[in-house]
Scaffold this motif. Structure first.
Motif: not given
Length: 144
Positions: A20-21, A23-25, A27-29
């Motif tokens: 999750l961390v 994939l979240g990073a 996505g933010a990128y």
């Protein structure tokens, strides 16, 4: 003697949190890259519009300068038929930077240096959507 799988509880929770961390990073990128691409495209479009507005100014300046019989005092701001309504939000100033008279083989002619400067109507260097271009041309009214 079978051991119970109690001591491996929570391993899937750690790997799920890690995924999750990550994939979240990612996505933010991707959102950041998308925003940068949008503003880059906006600036490229505004730059092209500014170039063509300045180019229109030089064309109008050439037509105006070639209609002048004698060289005026330079620099001279050319004014008249260039209106902002057709230039899609750009202000264009056209200046006759220099005019020199020449005589060659019994013929008189002038050489004009014209500069057009186009910028968005709300100048603010570094502001989103701001663009400016300056074009200088040299023309003559000599017969070919």
């Amino acid at each position: 003697m079978n051991r119970s799988p109690r001591h491996i509880h929570g391993f899937s929770l750690v790997s799920a949190l890690f995924l999750l961390v990550v994939l979240g990073a990612l996505g933010a990128y991707m959102v950041s890259i998308s925003g940068t691409q949008h503003f880059t495209t906006l600036h490229a479009l505004q730059g092209a519009k500014a170039y063509h507005a300045a180019r229109s100014g030089t064309e109008w300046g050439i037509a105006t300068a070639l209609g002048i019989a004698a060289c005026p005092a330079t620099p001279t701001t050319l004014s008249g038929g260039l209106s902002g309504g057709d230039l899609d939000g750009f202000a264009v100033s056209v200046t006759l930077d220099s005019c020199t008279s020449h005589q060659e083989a019994g013929e008189n002619y002038n050489v004009y240096e014209i500069t057009a400067f186009a910028q968005t109507n709300s100048p603010g260097f570094g502001q989103p959507g701001y663009a400016a271009r300056r074009i200088t041309v040299t023309v003559t009214n000599a017969a070919p």
